[in-house]
Design a protein around this motif. Structure first.
Motif, PDB file in Angstrom:
ATOM      1  N   ARG A  91       0.812  -1.194   0.000  1.00  0.00           N
ATOM      2  CA  ARG A  91       0.000   0.000   0.000  1.00  0.00           C
ATOM      3  C   ARG A  91       0.865   1.273   0.000  1.00  0.00           C
ATOM      4  NH1 ARG A  91      -5.502  -0.151   0.441  1.00  0.00           N
ATOM      5  NH2 ARG A  91      -5.614  -2.369   0.826  1.00  0.00           N
ATOM      6  N   VAL A  92       1.955   1.256   0.768  1.00  0.00           N
ATOM      7  CA  VAL A  92       2.853   2.413   0.749  1.00  0.00           C
ATOM      8  C   VAL A  92       3.338   2.632  -0.681  1.00  0.00           C
ATOM      9  CG1 VAL A  92       5.067   3.309   1.517  1.00  0.00           C
ATOM     10  CG2 VAL A  92       3.577   2.188   3.145  1.00  0.00           C
ATOM     11  N   GLY A  93       3.725   1.521  -1.341  1.00  0.00           N
ATOM     12  CA  GLY A  93       4.154   1.636  -2.737  1.00  0.00           C
ATOM     13  C   GLY A  93       3.075   2.261  -3.590  1.00  0.00           C
ATOM     14  N   TYR A  94       1.850   1.823  -3.375  1.00  0.00           N
ATOM     15  CA  TYR A  94       0.780   2.353  -4.193  1.00  0.00           C
ATOM     16  C   TYR A  94       0.496   3.823  -3.881  1.00  0.00           C
ATOM     17  CZ  TYR A  94      -3.287   2.933  -6.926  1.00  0.00           C
ATOM     18  OH  TYR A  94      -4.141   3.415  -7.863  1.00  0.00           O
ATOM     19  N   VAL A  95       0.616   4.198  -2.619  1.00  0.00           N
ATOM     20  CA  VAL A  95       0.385   5.604  -2.257  1.00  0.00           C
ATOM     21  C   VAL A  95       1.470   6.490  -2.877  1.00  0.00           C
ATOM     22  CG1 VAL A  95       0.282   7.243  -0.339  1.00  0.00           C
ATOM     23  CG2 VAL A  95      -0.901   5.070  -0.175  1.00  0.00           C
ATOM     24  N   ILE A  96       2.695   5.960  -2.938  1.00  0.00           N
ATOM     25  CA  ILE A  96       3.765   6.723  -3.602  1.00  0.00           C
ATOM     26  C   ILE A  96       3.368   6.987  -5.050  1.00  0.00           C
ATOM     27  CG2 ILE A  96       6.148   6.608  -4.415  1.00  0.00           C
ATOM     28  CD1 ILE A  96       6.749   4.955  -1.896  1.00  0.00           C
ATOM     29  N   ILE A  97       2.846   5.957  -5.715  1.00  0.00           N
ATOM     30  CA  ILE A  97       2.383   6.146  -7.097  1.00  0.00           C
ATOM     31  C   ILE A  97       1.291   7.214  -7.127  1.00  0.00           C
ATOM     32  CG2 ILE A  97       1.165   5.063  -9.020  1.00  0.00           C
ATOM     33  CD1 ILE A  97       2.636   2.544  -8.531  1.00  0.00           C
ATOM     34  N   THR A  98       0.349   7.106  -6.189  1.00  0.00           N
ATOM     35  CA  THR A  98      -0.773   8.051  -6.181  1.00  0.00           C
ATOM     36  C   THR A  98      -0.287   9.485  -6.030  1.00  0.00           C
ATOM     37  OG1 THR A  98      -2.130   6.364  -5.178  1.00  0.00           O
ATOM     38  CG2 THR A  98      -2.942   8.616  -5.055  1.00  0.00           C
ATOM     39  N   ILE A  99       0.620   9.690  -5.061  1.00  0.00           N
ATOM     40  CA  ILE A  99       1.139  11.039  -4.867  1.00  0.00           C
ATOM     41  C   ILE A  99       1.836  11.506  -6.138  1.00  0.00           C
ATOM     42  CG2 ILE A  99       2.802  12.428  -3.551  1.00  0.00           C
ATOM     43  CD1 ILE A  99       2.153  10.750  -1.123  1.00  0.00           C
ATOM     44  N   GLY A 100       2.572  10.563  -6.771  1.00  0.00           N
ATOM     45  CA  GLY A 100       3.240  10.889  -8.028  1.00  0.00           C
ATOM     46  C   GLY A 100       2.243  11.274  -9.110  1.00  0.00           C
ATOM     47  N   VAL A 101       1.185  10.490  -9.229  1.00  0.00           N
ATOM     48  CA  VAL A 101       0.180  10.760 -10.259  1.00  0.00           C
ATOM     49  C   VAL A 101      -0.457  12.122 -10.031  1.00  0.00           C
ATOM     50  CG1 VAL A 101      -2.075  10.075 -11.146  1.00  0.00           C
ATOM     51  CG2 VAL A 101      -0.326   8.358 -10.795  1.00  0.00           C
ATOM     52  N   LEU A 102      -0.805  12.394  -8.757  1.00  0.00           N
ATOM     53  CA  LEU A 102      -1.423  13.678  -8.463  1.00  0.00           C
ATOM     54  C   LEU A 102      -0.483  14.819  -8.829  1.00  0.00           C
ATOM     55  CD1 LEU A 102      -3.261  12.905  -5.116  1.00  0.00           C
ATOM     56  CD2 LEU A 102      -4.280  13.319  -7.355  1.00  0.00           C
ATOM     57  N   GLY A 103       0.797  14.647  -8.496  1.00  0.00           N
ATOM     58  CA  GLY A 103       1.785  15.654  -8.866  1.00  0.00           C
ATOM     59  C   GLY A 103       1.861  15.807 -10.371  1.00  0.00           C
ATOM     60  N   PHE A 104       1.855  14.666 -11.034  1.00  0.00           N
ATOM     61  CA  PHE A 104       1.946  14.667 -12.489  1.00  0.00           C
ATOM     62  C   PHE A 104       0.745  15.376 -13.124  1.00  0.00           C
ATOM     63  CE2 PHE A 104       0.574  12.361 -16.331  1.00  0.00           C
ATOM     64  CZ  PHE A 104       1.611  12.709 -17.177  1.00  0.00           C
ATOM     65  N   LEU A 105      -0.431  15.222 -12.515  1.00  0.00           N
ATOM     66  CA  LEU A 105      -1.625  15.861 -13.061  1.00  0.00           C
ATOM     67  C   LEU A 105      -1.745  17.304 -12.611  1.00  0.00           C
ATOM     68  CD1 LEU A 105      -4.253  13.011 -12.581  1.00  0.00           C
ATOM     69  CD2 LEU A 105      -3.041  13.645 -14.659  1.00  0.00           C
ATOM     70  N   GLY A 106      -0.769  17.796 -11.856  1.00  0.00           N
ATOM     71  CA  GLY A 106      -0.822  19.168 -11.384  1.00  0.00           C
ATOM     72  C   GLY A 106      -1.636  19.335 -10.126  1.00  0.00           C
ATOM     73  N   LEU A 107      -1.932  18.220  -9.428  1.00  0.00           N
ATOM     74  CA  LEU A 107      -2.733  18.315  -8.211  1.00  0.00           C
ATOM     75  C   LEU A 107      -1.895  17.969  -6.981  1.00  0.00           C
ATOM     76  CD1 LEU A 107      -5.909  16.519  -9.568  1.00  0.00           C
ATOM     77  CD2 LEU A 107      -5.744  18.934  -8.980  1.00  0.00           C
ATOM     78  N   GLY A 108      -0.572  17.968  -7.149  1.00  0.00           N
ATOM     79  CA  GLY A 108       0.286  17.535  -6.049  1.00  0.00           C
ATOM     80  C   GLY A 108       0.695  18.680  -5.160  1.00  0.00           C
ATOM     81  N   LEU A 109       1.856  18.484  -4.503  1.00  0.00           N
ATOM     82  CA  LEU A 109       2.360  19.525  -3.610  1.00  0.00           C
ATOM     83  C   LEU A 109       2.651  20.779  -4.418  1.00  0.00           C
ATOM     84  CD1 LEU A 109       4.812  17.218  -1.676  1.00  0.00           C
ATOM     85  CD2 LEU A 109       2.493  17.885  -1.028  1.00  0.00           C
ATOM     86  N   PRO A 110       2.327  21.916  -3.856  1.00  0.00           N
ATOM     87  CA  PRO A 110       2.526  23.161  -4.630  1.00  0.00           C
ATOM     88  C   PRO A 110       4.017  23.411  -4.880  1.00  0.00           C
ATOM     89  CG  PRO A 110       1.364  23.543  -2.531  1.00  0.00           C
ATOM     90  CD  PRO A 110       1.770  22.142  -2.530  1.00  0.00           C
ATOM     91  N   PRO A 111       4.399  23.947  -6.056  1.00  0.00           N
ATOM     92  CA  PRO A 111       5.790  24.289  -6.332  1.00  0.00           C
ATOM     93  C   PRO A 111       6.215  25.445  -5.408  1.00  0.00           C
ATOM     94  CG  PRO A 111       4.366  24.910  -8.170  1.00  0.00           C
ATOM     95  CD  PRO A 111       3.504  24.269  -7.130  1.00  0.00           C
TER      96      PRO A 111
END
Lengths: 310, 705, 294
Positions: free
Chosen positions: C223-243
Motif C-alpha cells: 500500500r505504501v508503494g501504491y500511495v507513492i504512485i498516487t502522490i506521483g500521479v497527483l503531482g503529475f496531473l498538477g494536483l500535487g504539492l505546490p511548487p
C-alpha cells in the motif's frame, strides 16, 4: 439464482443512489458557489440571484436533488460550463474513444496475463515462475506516467517509430493507439498475472489435482480439464474489477498522450470546476465500476457450482 | 476389463526403501529401510502415529513425491517391474489403472467444479479404448456396487451435493473402476463419523472378496486394521518396528513400542481401575534428531546402553525374525530377552469415583435458533422464520467429582449444548441450575467472575486452543487476573508456576510461545487454563481426539488426576466410546439435539440399549482379537438439523423401527432402572432381550495380555 | 518481577524479538533487494542536505543555461531542468516529501480501516452490513476519480493528500481486516476468551488483531508503494504539492512538455519513483515468501 440477481441489482441501484447523493452534496449544496462557477467570478450578486431563481436553485435541497436525479436518469445532464454545450454531446463521443482504448488494452492484458499466470502457477517455485513473478512486480512498480515517459523516450525520441501524441485529429489511427495501450498493458498485466498465478498454484496443491494425476490422466488433461476450470474463477473476478482500475489509468494516459477520451475530459472538468460535467463523468465512471462489479459477482456465482447448486 | 496381463508372484514388493525430503535445513529422512511384500489378494496394514511415515510410503508407491521428496535408496517393485525405472508415461498407465488410491478427505479429493459422472468416466476413457456410453454404464454399475442409492442421480451431481460418506464411496468407486490389482487406502475413514465409518469399513471388506484386489490400508487406528487386514506393519519414526500377521502382532507383540501402543488404548470391557492406561513416556523424536541405534531407545523401558544405542549399518537396528513364528519380524535387539509376563508398567493414576453433592441440574432445556428465510417462496407463504432445534428437551444432573460423558456424532447438538452452559448462547426454554443458580438465560457477560471461573472449558484442537501471539505464561496470567484469583503480579506469577506444575510441564514453558510446544503440551496448557479459577465444573470438548494415542493416554490420565484432586465435575464430550467407557461414570447419548439414552456407564454399555446406542457401539473399531461384535450398519444419511424427521429423530435410520408410530409420535422417556432412561417406542422388555453388542470370546487369551 | 521466579532465563525484550522476526527477510533475495532500495532512498532523504551538490530550487546560471542539457559527470550528474536547476539535487530533496507523506497517509488509512474491519468481522450482523455498504460505495469510485474530485474540491496540499488517501484506502484495508477477522474469530482461543467473559474490544485487539499482523504488514508495504504512485500521479496531473519545492510527480509534470527534446528531465524522476515503489513491492513479496515458510 433469480433472487440473487435481483438482490445484486438492488444493491447496485442503491449504491448508485448513495453515490449520486454524495456527489450532489459535495458539488451543489452551496448554491452561491454554483452560481459563481456558472456565471464567473465577475458576476454581481443580483445576476447570481437571478440565475439561481431561473434555474430552480431556490427550491429546498431535496426538491432540487430529485429534480436533478430525474433529469439525470433520462439522460439530461445539464450544460457544460466550459464547453457551453449539453454535457451529453461531449461525454458520449469521449466515452466511445475511451471504450476503444480500454477494449484494446483488455484484449492484450487478458490473454497475456492469464497465459503467464497459469504458466507460473503450474510449477510454483520454478525458474519460470520466479521470472514471471518478479517481472510482474517490476512492471507494476512503474506508474503509468513513468512508463509513458520511458516508452515515449524509447519509441519516439530514440527510435522515432511511433508518434508521441494520440490526439487523432485526422481520424482513428492504430499507430497512435499503440503507445497508450502499451502503457496501460504494462501497468495492468502484472496484477492480473500475479492473481492468476496465486489461484493456479493454489489449485495445483489441492488434493483433487493429486487425485487427477493419480488416476493416470495425462498431464495436459489434468491442467486443461481439472486445474484451469477451478483456477480461472478467481482471475475472472479480478479482470472484471480491473476495469475499475483501468478507468484510473486512462486518465493519466489520455492526459499524457492528449488522447481525446473520457479520462482527459473528467480531469479537465475537475480542474475547471465544471460541476455538471464532473457529475456526469463521475456518475458514468461509478456506473461502469458498479456494473462490472455486479457482473463479476454474478459471473463468479455462475462459474462456481458450489454456489450455483447450493 | 481384463486387458491386464496375468501375473504370478507378489503384486508389490518394497525392498529396503528409504525416502527423504529435502528442505532448506537439508535432507530429512522420512522413511528408512522399509520392506513389504504383498501377495495377490492380500491386505496389509500400515499403522502408526502421526509423523511415522506411513503416508509417505503410499506416495512413494505411487511415485508421487512432490518437488522436494525422493526415494534415496531401495526399490518399489510392482509385478516384477522396478517403478523407479518407469518413464512418466508408463507410470501414468499404471496409475488409476493398475494401482489406485483412496484418500483421507473425500471432499477435497474430488474436483468441486466437475460432475461426479465426468470424474468417474474419465478413468476408463483415458486408460481403455471404450466409448462414452460404455464408460457411463460402467460408472453407474460401479456406483451400484459400492451401495450408493440412485447412481444416475449421483452421476449428475457435484461433490458438495452428496454427504461425506457418499463422497468416500464415490472415491472408492473411482479407484475400482479399472479393476486395479493394488488399492492404497490412506486413512479412508478418519474424516467420517463413526457410524458412517462402519459402513465404509464393511464395503472395503466386501471389495477385497469381490474383486480380489490387493490392499494396503493406512491408519492410525489399530481397531480398523484388525477389521480390514490380514498382515500389519507397525511403524515408528520412519521405520517398521514390527511386522507379521494381524493375529500374531495383536496377540503376541514383541516390540516394546507395539506393546506400548496397545497399552495406550482403552479396550471395551475394561475401566480405569481394572486396566489403567499406560502412556509411552517422552516424545516422538524429530526426523533429524533421531537417536543412533534403535529410534525408540530413549522411550523404551528395556533400553540397554551400549547395545540399543549402537550405530548400525542401515542407520538403525535391523529386523530380526521371531523364531518359530513365520513371517513375524521385529526391529529390536532384545526381543528374545524381554520377559513380558513379569512386565508390569505403572499406569496412569485412577481413582474410584466418589460422588458428592449436586453441581449441575438441567431440566428440559431447549435451544432453538431462528433462521430467517428470504426466498420468494417463503415470503409468499408467510413462513419466513424457521426454527432449528439445536437442543430439545435436555435433562440430566451432574454431581461433584463425577465424570459425565456426552456422546454423539457430528450435528448431535453437543457444541450448542456446551455454548449454552458457558453462557455464549442463552437457552430458549428450561432450566440450567449450576451451583444452585439458574444460568440458562444468563449470558457470560452477566455472570460474576466466580461463576465464570467455576465453569471452564478444555477445547478440542490443540493447535488452535492457545493464542499464537502470546506466551504461555501471559495467557495463564490473564485468566488468573480475570477470575480474580490473584491480583498481585508476584502472586500471579507464582500461581502460573503452580499451574504448570499441576499439568507436569517445566516452569520455563511460561516464557514459550505456543508454536514451540507439541500438541500434547499445548493441550496440557489448555487444561491448566481451565483449572486456573478453581472450577467446580470443567467441560472438555473432545480434549484428546486430535492427539496421537500415546499422548491421548497421558492427557486423559492427567485430566482424571486433576479432576480427582480438585473434586471437579467433568463433562466429557466425545465420540470415542472406548474412551468414554474407560473414564466416565455416567453417559448421555445424543442424536440430532436430543438425548436418546442416559444412565451409568455399565447400564448404557449393556442391554437394554437404545437402537442408536446399539449401532454406535457396534460401529466402534476395537483392537482386540478376543472381542466379537454384532454388525449393525446404519442405512441412509444423517438427517440435517434444519429439517429433522418427525416423530423419533432416529426413525430414518433405525434398524429396529416398529412402525408408523416411530414416524409420527415423539417417543416417551422409558426408565429401565432409576436413572437409566431410554427414549424409544419399543417396549422395555423387548429391548432387554437384545444380545449384547460386544462379547469377549476367549477369556484366557485376553487375561494373558 | 522477572527475578521473582528463580531459575528462569531473562525475558527477551519485545523490540529485540520483533527485530529478530524481521531479520528473517535476509532469507529472501528479492526481499533484500527491496529493502536495499528503500534504505537507499531513506539515506538520500536523511542526508539530502549533505549529499546534494546544489540547492534544489536554485537556478544555476552561469554553470548551466535553463533548459540546456549539460553533459559531463563532474558538475551535473543528471543534467539540469528547464529552469536550470540541478536534477540530482531536486530528486534527492524530493525523496523527503514522498517518504514522509506516503507512510503517513498509509498509517492514517490503517488507523481508520482496522477498527472498522475488526468491528465488522467480529460483530457481523448489522454492523457488518452497514460498514460493508459504506466501504462498497467508496470503492465503487475508480480510485483516481475519487482523488481528483476530492483534491479538486478541497485543494492541493500535503494535508489534503493525506486526507484523500485515508478516505480512499481505508475501505480496502477494512475489507482485508474484515476477511482476516472472519477467519480468526472461529479459532478456539477466541472461544476461550469469550467463555471467560472478556470484553469484545479486548478480544478484537488482544486476541485477534496480533494474529492478523503478518498479512497486514505485507499489505502495508504494497500500500505504501501504491500511495507513492498516487502522490506521483497527483503531482503529475498538477494536483500535487505546490511548487517550487521538489516533488517527483511535479518534476515530471513541469518538464514533460520538453520530454521530446530533453528526455533526461523526465526520465530521472521517473526512475526514482519507480525504484522506490519497486523497493516496497519487492519487500512485500519477500515478506510474504518468508512468512509462508513457517
Amino acid at each position: 439464482m433469480l433472487i440473487f440477481l435481483v438482490r445484486r441489482l438492488g444493491t447496485m441501484v442503491l449504491t448508485m443512489l448513495v453515490v449520486s447523493l454524495l456527489l450532489f452534496l459535495l458539488l451543489e449544496i452551496n448554491v452561491a458557489s454554483v452560481a459563481i462557477k456558472v456565471l464567473g467570478p465577475y458576476s454581481s450578486d443580483e445576476q447570481r440571484q437571478l440565475w439561481l431563481e431561473a434555474n430552480g436553485y431556490l427550491e429546498p435541497f431535496y426538491v432540487r436533488y430529485f429534480t436533478w436525479l430525474g433529469n439525470f436518469i433520462v439522460g439530461d445532464f445539464g450544460s457544460s460550463i466550459r464547453f457551453k454545450v449539453p454535457v451529453g454531446d461531449i461525454l458520449w463521443p469521449r466515452l466511445g474513444s475511451t471504450g476503444i482504448l480500454g477494449l484494446a488494452t483488455m484484449m492484450v492484458v487478458v490473454p497475456l496475463s492469464l497465459g503467464l499466470g497459469v504458466l507460473a502457477g503450474m510449477k510454483e517455485g520454478s525458474k519460470l515462475d520466479r521470472t514471471i513473478s518478479v517481472g510482474s512486480i517490476v512492471t507494476t512498480s512503474v506508474p503509468e506516467f513513468a512508463s509513458a515517459v520511458l516508452l515515449s523516450a524509447v519509441f519516439v525520441f530514440y527510435l522515432d517509430l511511433l508518434p508521441g501524441t494520440s490526439s487523432m485529429t485526422d481520424g482513428f489511427s492504430l499507430v497512435q493507439l499503440s503507445l497508450p495501450v502499451m502503457v496501460l498493458v504494462l501497468y495492468d498485466f502484472g496484477y492480473v498475472t500475479r492473481m492468476t498465478r496465486a489461484s493456479m498454484s493454489e489449485v495445483m496443491m489441492t488434493h483433487y489435482i493429486r487425485t487427477a494425476v493419480l488416476k493416470g490422466l495425462p498431464y495436459k488433461t489434468v491442467i486443461m480439464r481439472h486445474a484451469l476450470r477451478n483456477a480461472l474463477i478467481a482471475p475472472f473476478t479480478v479482470i472484471m474489477l480491473q476495469i475499475n482500475w483501468l478507468l484510473s489509468g486512462v486518465i493519466v494516459v489520455e492526459f499524457f498522450f492528449a488522447y481525446k477520451g473520457f479520462g482527459a475530459l473528467l480531469l479537465e472538468a475537475s480542474l475547471n470546476q465544471d460541476i455538471f460535467l464532473i457529475e456526469a463523468c463521475a456518475m458514468v465512471a461509478v456506473f461502469v465500476a458498479v456494473a462490472t462489479q455486479t457482473l463479476a459477482d454474478v459471473g463468479y456465482t455462475y462459474l462456481n457450482p458450489r454456489i450455483r447448486f447450493a | 476389463m481384463s486387458t491386464k496381463q496375468e501375473y504370478e508372484g507378489p503384486i508389490l514388493e518394497c525392498r529396503n526403501l528409504s525416502i527423504s525430503y529435502f528442505t532448506r535445513a537439508g535432507e530429512i529422512p522420512a522413511v528408512v529401510d522399509f520392506n513389504l511384500t504383498l501377495e495377490q489378494g492380500g491386505s496389509v496394514g500400515l499403522v502408526g502415529e502421526s509423523g511415522c511415515g506411513k503416508s509417505t510410503v503410499a506416495m512413494a508407491i505411487m511415485q508421487y513425491m512432490g518437488s522436494n521428496g525422493g526415494i534415496v535408496g531401495g526399490q518399489v517393485i510392482y509385478k516384477g517391474r522396478d517403478l523407479a525405472t518407469c518413464s512418466e508415461e508408463e507410470l501414468r498407465q499404471l496409475r488409476g489403472n493398475e494401482i489406485s488410491m483412496v484418500y483421507q478427505e473425500p471432499m477435497a479429493s474430488l474436483n468441486p467444479s466437475m460432475t461426479l459422472g465426468t470424474q468417474l468416466m474419465e478413468v476408463p476413457l483415458c486408460h481403455e479404448e471404450i466409448t462414452e456410453k460404455e464408460a457411463y454404464d460402467r460408472a453407474v454399475q460401479i456406483l451400484a456396487d459400492v451401495n450408493l442409492p440412485d447412481p444416475e442421480r449421483v452421476m449428475a451431481s457435484y461433490p458438495h451435493q452428496i454427504s461425506g460418506g457418499q463422497q468416500q464411496r464415490v472415491v472408492i468407486a473411482m479407484a475400482l473402476l479399472s479393476n486395479p490389482s493394488l488399492l492404497l487406502l490412506d486413512e479412508p475413514t478418519t474424516a467420517l463419523d463413526v457410524t458412517v465409518e462402519a459402513g465404509i469399513v464393511e464395503l472395503i471388506g466386501e471389495i477385497a472378496k469381490k474383486f480380489n484386489t490387493s490392499m494396503i490400508y493406512i491408519s492410525h487406528n489399530l481397531g480398523l486394521i484388525l477389521a480390514t487386514c490380514d498382515r500389519v506393519n507397525v511403524m515408528y519414526s520412519g521405520v517398521v518396528v514390527e511386522s507379521g500377521s494381524v493375529e500374531e502382532v495383536f496377540d503376541h507383540m514383541r516390540h516394546p513400542y507395539t506393546k506400548g501402543l496397545f497399552s495406550c488404548i482403552p479396550l471395551p470391557g475394561t475401566d480405569k481401575l481394572a486396566h489403567p492406561l499406560v502412556p509411552i513416556r517422552g516424545q516422538l523424536p524429530l526426523p533429524h534428531e533421531r537417536p543412533s541405534g534403535c529410534y525408540f531407545g530413549p522411550r523404551c523401558d528395556f533400553f540397554e546402553a551400549g547395545r540399543c544405542d549402537q550405530a548400525m549399518e542401515r542407520g538403525t537396528t535391523p529386523m530380526h525374525e521371531v523364531t518359530g513364528r513365520a513371517g513375524h519380524t521385529v526391529r529390536c535387539e532384545r526381543w528374545s530377552e524381554i520377559d513380558w509376563e513379569s512386565y508390569k508398567p505403572e499406569g496412569v493414576v485412577a481413582h474410584p469415583s466418589e460422588r458428592g453433592h449436586e453441581v449441575l441440574s438441567i431440566d428440559n432445556m431447549r435451544k432453538y435458533y431462528e433462521l430467517t428465510d428470504n426466498s420468494i417462496g417463503a415470503m409468499i407463504s408467510g413462513k419466513r422464520v424457521r426454527y432449528v432445534k439445536a437442543n430439545e428437551s435436555i435433562s440430566f444432573k451432574a454431581h461433584e467429582c463425577e465424570t459425565i460423558a456426552i456422546v454423539g456424532e457430528s450435528g448431535c447438538g453437543k457444541s450448542t449444548f456446551a455454548k449454552v452452559l458457558m453462557g455464549l448462547e442463552t437457552a430458549t426454554d428450561g432450566d440450567v441450575m449450576f451451583n444452585g443458580k439458574d444460568v440458562a438465560e444468563l449470558p457470560v457477560q452477566n455472570r460474576s467472575p466466580e461463576q465464570v471461573g467455576s465453569m471452564q472449558m478444555v477445547f478440542q484442537n490443540p493447535f488452535d486452543t492457545l493464542n499464537p501471539s502470546h506466551s504461555v505464561g501471559a495467557q495463564l496470567a490473564r485468566v488468573i487476573r480475570k477470575f480474580g484469583v490473584e491480583s498481585d503480579p508476584v502472586k500471579i506469577e507464582n500461581r502460573v508456576m503452580e499451574l504448570l506444575d499441576l499439568v507436569k510441564l517445566p516452569r520455563d514453558f511460561a516464557r514459550r510461545r505456543p508454536r514451540q510446544l507439541s500438541g500434547g503440551q499445548k493441550q496440557r496448557v489448555g487444561i491448566a487454563r481451565a483449572f486456573a479459577g478453581n472450577p467446580a465444573m470443567v467441560v472438555a470438548d473432545e480434549p484428546v481426539s486430535a492427539l496421537d494415542v500415546s499422548v491421548q493416554a497421558a492427557i486423559t490420565g492427567l485430566l482424571m488426576d486433576i479432576q480427582h484432586t480438585y473434586r471437579t465435575t467433568l463433562l466429557f464430550i466425545s465420540h470415542d466410546l472406548s474412551l468414554v467407557r474407560y473414564l466416565a461414570d455416567r453417559v448421555v447419548v445424543m442424536y440430532l439435539g436430543q438425548i436418546m439414552e442416559q444412565g451409568t456407564t455399565d447400564e448404557v454399555f449393556a442391554p437394554p440399549y437404545h437402537p442408536y446406542t446399539e449401532a454406535l457401539l457396534s460401529a466402534v473399531p476395537i483392537a482386540d482379537t478376543s472381542i466379537q461384535k454384532k454388525r449393525i450398519i446404519l442405512e441412509g444419511n444423517l438427517p440435517s438439523v434444519m429439517s429433522p424427521p418427525k416423530g423419533c429423530p432416529f426413525n430414518t435410520r433405525c434398524p429396529r423401527k416398529i412402525g408408523d408410530i416411530c414416524e409420527t409420535q415423539v417417543p416417551p422417556f422409558a426408565e429401565d432402572h432409576p436413572g437409566h432412561i431410554i427414549m424409544c417406542h419399543i417396549p422395555m422388555a423387548d429391548l432387554r432381550a437384545v444380545d449384547p453388542v460386544i462379547v469377549q470370546v476367549d477369556k484366557d487369551k485376553s487375561a494373558a495380555e | 518481577m522477572t527475578d521473582a521466579v528463580a531459575g528462569l532465563p531473562p525475558r527477551e525484550s519485545k523490540v529485540i524479538k520483533y527485530l529478530k522476526g524481521m531479520a528473517l527477510i535476509r532469507e529472501s533475495v528479492v526481499g533484500m533487494i527491496g529493502l536495499g532500495l528503500i534504505v537507499f532512498w531513506v539515506v538520500m532523504a536523511l542526508l539530502a542536505d549533505l549529499l546534494a551538490p546544489f540547492p534544489p530550487n536554485a537556478t544555476l546560471y552561469p554553470l548551466a543555461m535553463p533548459g540546456q542539457f549539460v553533459e559531463g559527470m563532474g558538475t551535473f550528474w543528471l543534467g539540469t531542468d528547464h529552469l536550470g536547476r540541478d536534477i540530482l539535487s531536486r530528486i534527492m530533496h524530493g525523496s523527503r516529501a514522498v517518504l514522509i507523506f506516503a507512510p503517513l497517509a498509509t498509517f492514517c488509512a490503517y488507523v481508520v480501516g482496522i477498527p472498522m474491519g475488526l468491528a465488522a468481522g467480529y460483530r457481523r450482523g448489522m454492523t457488518d452490513a452497514v460498514l460493508s455498504f459504506v466501504a462498497n460505495v467508496i470503492l465503487s469510485f475508480p480510485v483516481l476519480v475519487l482523488y481528483i474530485i476530492i483534491i479538486a474540491t478541497i485543494g492541493a496540499s500535503a494535508v489534503n493528500i493525506v486526507i484523500a488517501v485515508t478516505f480512499a484506502s481505508a475501505p480496502g484495508i477494512f475489507r482485508i481486516v474484515r476477511g482476516l477477522v472472519l477467519d480468526l474469530r472461529s479459532r478456539e482461543y477466541v472461544f476461550a476468551a469469550e467463555t471467560r467473559g472478556e470484553s469484545p474490544w479486548r478480544i478484537m485487539l488482544v486476541e485477534i488483531l496480533p494474529n492478523a499482523r503478518g498479512p497486514l504488514i505485507v499489505d502495508a508495504c504494497l500500500r505504501v508503494g501504491y500511495v507513492i504512485i498516487t502522490i506521483g500521479v497527483l503531482g503529475f496531473l498538477g494536483l500535487g504539492l505546490p511548487p517550487p519545492d521538489p516533488d517527483w510527480g511535479g518534476m515530471i509534470n513541469e518538464t514533460r512538455q520538453m520530454a521530446m527534446s530533453f528526455p533526461h528531465m523526465t526520465i530521472f524522476p521517473c526512475i526514482a519513483i519507480s525504484s522506490l515503489v519497486l523497493g516496497f513491492n519487492l519487500l512485500a513479496d519477500g515478506l510474504r515468501e518468508v512468512s509462508l515458510r513457517d
